[in-house]
Design a protein around this motif. Structure first.
Motif, mmCIF file in Angstrom:
data_model
loop_
_atom_site.group_PDB
_atom_site.id
_atom_site.type_symbol
_atom_site.label_atom_id
_atom_site.label_comp_id
_atom_site.label_asym_id
_atom_site.label_seq_id
_atom_site.Cartn_x
_atom_site.Cartn_y
_atom_site.Cartn_z
ATOM 1 N N LYS A 157 39.470 -23.799 18.275
ATOM 2 C CA LYS A 157 38.015 -23.893 18.275
ATOM 3 C C LYS A 157 37.606 -24.390 19.654
ATOM 4 N N GLU A 194 35.295 -26.328 20.523
ATOM 5 C CA GLU A 194 35.016 -27.781 20.586
ATOM 6 C C GLU A 194 36.308 -28.555 20.669
ATOM 7 N N THR A 233 37.529 -28.611 24.235
ATOM 8 C CA THR A 233 36.734 -29.478 25.114
ATOM 9 C C THR A 233 37.059 -30.945 24.852
ATOM 10 N N LYS A 234 37.126 -31.279 23.567
ATOM 11 C CA LYS A 234 37.414 -32.671 23.218
ATOM 12 C C LYS A 234 38.751 -33.082 23.798
ATOM 13 N N ASP A 243 43.601 -33.250 16.514
ATOM 14 C CA ASP A 243 42.456 -34.135 16.266
ATOM 15 C C ASP A 243 42.895 -35.578 16.332
#
Lengths: 585, 190
Positions: free
Chosen positions: A246, A248, A251-252, A221
């Motif tokens: 995850k 997401e 993708t991030k 992150d």
């Protein structure tokens, strides 16, 4: 009467000469050239911090802006040099602070650096720009904080594989609040967490940042958030890649990478899960340097990544790549210049290392530009070495580590003499060579004769007799650094070739057969060499003929050093021990 | 050149020079070494230097040679770390601090010694002489003033029991048994 070049003209000419080797040659021509050269040299390199005094360096080069120093011998990397041996940066920093306050760049390798030292740097050099510490130790994050807060024009702060007393991530918040001039920041060797918000803000106010290497404590992150703020990066060392899977997150991450259109170098990737590798695919085509040596990624995930890296010039990887993976590298990475394959289990017992000599042969055949190799595997063959030499005569650096000591050619049971002969003969530009496996005296005769440009030679568990050392010291015209461990070299060859040692930077020998008596004799005979006996047993108690644990010999104009610990003996320390009759057979 | 041949001192040895340890002869390595599949030793500090003889029956553990293979200690340290993480959350013994609100001092336990949450909680109950109540997935712990919480890798305080045990072992940095009103906020669901 010879024509004299006006010094203004010479100065102008010299402004185009950066190479210190060339400048050293220039300075030998005559006194006036020496003077002009020394007054114009800006980048000073001292390969052995004990070869010359800091004061002498400061005196000679009044315009010095950049200083590079190396301390401990190379084998210190493998725990062969006991702690406390030396290599202290402080005397250098003190001298420079006093005599060269315009110093802007300091690069130190294998030296002991303290917080006081770092604080002194911060306080003494007004326009300090670059600090690079490689394999250094002795300081804490407090020292780093001092640099960060005081050096207002700091461009480069790199801690490469240092041992740092990590007192927490606060140091990051010490950079000036206004925009910074940071171009490169490397804190990958620090353990503790830094506040992501501090890092984000630092990156946001560092518009010139091109190279950033995070430590493993930075999460995925965190990485995403940093990349968003610094899409202009050309070099990135990621933090830890392990996180809950995850969709997401993936993708991030992918998106963040795809925005980094200038990324050329990628490293870090600790704990990388294979499922996250595809997030890197978008940057692969532009990568010239990829360091996967901390990533426990296996085949075929590795190949999926590598086949997209057609511009790759430098690849560091673990042996998990297997021969198959190297075959793929040979076919996809045609621009490859440097390959390093590290053992995933650096253990003497690990005989199931998944790369063999075949992997290196594939790469040698397929990658025409290959010039630098570091390769660990269990066993090798002469045939493979001969093929490699034939295919890649342009090799400049060849370091082969056959992990099994004394391992012969496993197909023919012969020593690897023929193979290394081919390397020495065929690779005429070879500058650095590390040999391993079963080697007889003959191999060293070949190397001595043919390896004309080799400057650094590393040998372990090799040889039959003193003849080997004799071949090397009487041959190898360009030899500057020789490091030997666990070989049956002894007194005779050393003493007979003593003069050679003054043409070299240093000689290291450990677990060989050099006697204490020979060390003393050498010391006496050669006052311009420092002969250090590094031995846990006090020299007074040992007989003359007994072999010493380690010796480190280097040429110096600084005289004997004054900062030796107890376990380092030099002639200077015990002048009352005379040189008695030597017992050399 | 005759004096170079057959020098007694140049007998090949692997031990520390000057020691009495008998050393290996020049080994001829056989090609079939694949029986030696070994895991990375847990204490990879190669401190001791001792020689062993190679036997015909089963190859013994080879001599620990200092600094060989020549891999930087920094790399070895990192490799061990990555291997730890790689082997499916197989956490090696690591102690975490346990504090309880109101207790004068902290304790330390190794969560990986327990097989699951119930064992861990029982052990905590015994250690701090309290009772933890019953765990409900949505509502948290009911029936007690005490709520077991832990700090995870991200620095957040989580309720013990929410994540799978294996994941908990990886992410738990320290434990805290909360009490009273603070506990109520966490323990009683959203």
């Amino acid at each position: 009467m010879a024509l004299r070049l006006p010094s203004k003209v010479l100065k102008h000419i010299l402004s185009f000469i950066d190479s210190n080797e060339d400048r050293n040659s220039v300075s030998l021509v005559c006194k006036s050239w020496f003077e002009t050269e020394r007054k114009t040299r800006k980048r000073v390199f001292v390969g052995n911090c004990y070869a010359v005094t800091p004061a002498a360096v400061a005196r000679r080069f009044p315009e010095m802006r950049s200083l590079t120093l190396k301390g401990k011998p190379h084998f210190a990397d493998y725990n062969l040099v006991p702690d406390g041996w030396g290599g202290y940066a402080c005397p250098w920093i003190e001298a420079m602070a006093a005599k060269s306050p315009s110093l802007e760049e300091i690069r130190l390798k294998r030296m002991v650096v303290t917080d006081e030292c770092l604080e002194r740097i911060a306080a003494s050099f007004k326009d300090f720009k670059v600090l690079v510490l490689t394999s250094c130790e002795g300081f804490s994050t407090d020292g780093i904080a001092a640099i960060a807060s005081t050096c207002r024009n700091l461009r480069v702060l790199e801690l490469r594989e240092c041992i740092v007393e990590d007192l927490g991530g606060d140091w990051l918040s010490y950079f000036p609040e206004t925009s910074t001039s940071l171009v490169s920041l490397d804190f990958s060797c620090l353990d503790s967490e830094v506040k992501i918000s501090d890092l984000e803000r630092l990156v946001s106010r560092s518009p010139n940042l091109k190279s950033l290497k995070l430590n493993p404590a930075v999460t995925l992150d965190g990485l995403v958030s940093i990349l968003r703020r610094a899409p202009q990066l050309t070099e990135l060392g990621t933090g830890s890649f392990a996180a809950e899977l995850k969709p997401e997150a993936f993708t991030k991450l992918s998106k963040a990478f795809s925005n980094c259109k200038q990324l050329q170098s990628l490293s870090g990737l600790w704990d990388v899960l294979p499922e996250y590798l595809p997030a890197l695919y978008s940057v692969c085509p532009g990568l010239t340097s990829l360091n996967l040596s901390y990533a426990t990624v296996r085949m075929p995930d590795l190949v999926e990544l590598l086949r997209r890296c057609s511009k790759l010039q430098k690849l560091w990887v673990m042996d998990l790549i297997e021969d198959k993976g190297l075959e793929a590298v040979a076919s996809y990475c045609k621009e490859l210049r440097e390959l390093r394959v590290f053992p995933s289990e650096p253990d003497l017992d690990a005989t199931n290392i998944p790369v063999t000599e075949q992997g290196l042969v594939y790469v040698s055949k397929g990658c025409r530009k290959l010039e630098s190799v570091l390769y660990f595997c269990v066993q090798f063959t002469n045939a493979a070495l001969i093929t490699i030499a034939r295919k890649r005569p342009n090799l400049k650096c060849f370091r082969l580590c056959v992990i099994e000591p004394f391992a012969p050619d496993y197909k023919t049971n012969e020593p690897l003499d023929k193979g290394f002969k081919a390397i020495a003969e065929g690779c005429k530009d070879l500058r650095r060579l590390s040999v391993s496996g079963l080697l007889s005296d003959k191999a060293f005769k070949y190397i001595g004769k043919h390896a004309k440009k080799v400057r650094m030679l590393s040998i372990a568990f090799a040889g039959d007799s003193d003849l080997m050392l004799h071949h090397l010291l009487s041959g190898c015209q360009s030899l500057k650094k020789l490091e030997i461990r666990d070989c049956p070299f002894g007194d005779t060859a050393l003493l007979e070739n003593a003069a050679k040692l003054e043409t070299m930077r240093s000689l290291w020998m450990s677990s060989c057969f050099v006697s204490f008596g020979a060390c003393k004799l050498l010391s006496q005979k050669m006052p311009r060499l420092n002969v250090e006996v590094i031995d846990e047993h006090p020299p007074k108690t040992r007989p003359e003929s007994s072999p010493v644990e380690r010796i480190y010999i280097y040429r110096t104009v600084a005289g004997p050093r004054m900062d030796t610990p107890e376990f380092v003996w030099t002639l200077h320390k015990n002048p009352e021990i005379g040189v008695s009759k030597l017992a050399i057979k | 050149m005759d004096e170079f041949i057959n020098l007694k001192e140049t007998e090949l040895r692997l031990g520390l020079p000057g020691t009495e340890n008998v050393c290996e002869e020049k080994e001829t390595v056989s090609c079939c070494n694949n029986s030696n599949k070994r895991a990375l030793p847990s204490g990879s500090e190669n401190e001791t230097e001792s020689s062993t003889r190679k036997t015909e029956t089963s190859p013994p553990r080879k001599a620990q040679i200092v600094g060989w293979p020549p891999v930087r200690s920094y790399r070895i340290k990192n490799n061990i770390q990555t291997k730890k993480n790689e082997t499916d959350h197989e956490v090696q013994g690591s102690y975490v601090k346990v504090s309880m609100d109101g207790a004068p001092y902290l304790r330390k336990i190794d969560p990986s010694c327990y097989k699951g949450y119930s064992e861990l909680l029982k052990a905590l109950e015994v250690m701090f002489k309290f009772s933890v109540g019953e765990y409900f997935e949505r509502e948290g712990y009911k029936g007690s003033d005490f709520v077991p919480t832990y700090e995870d890798k991200d620095g957040d305080w989580m309720l013990v029991g929410d994540v799978p045990w294996e994941m908990f072992l990886c992410t738990c940095k320290r434990l805290r048994i909360m009490k009273g009103s603070e506990a109520k906020g966490l323990g009683c669901g959203v």
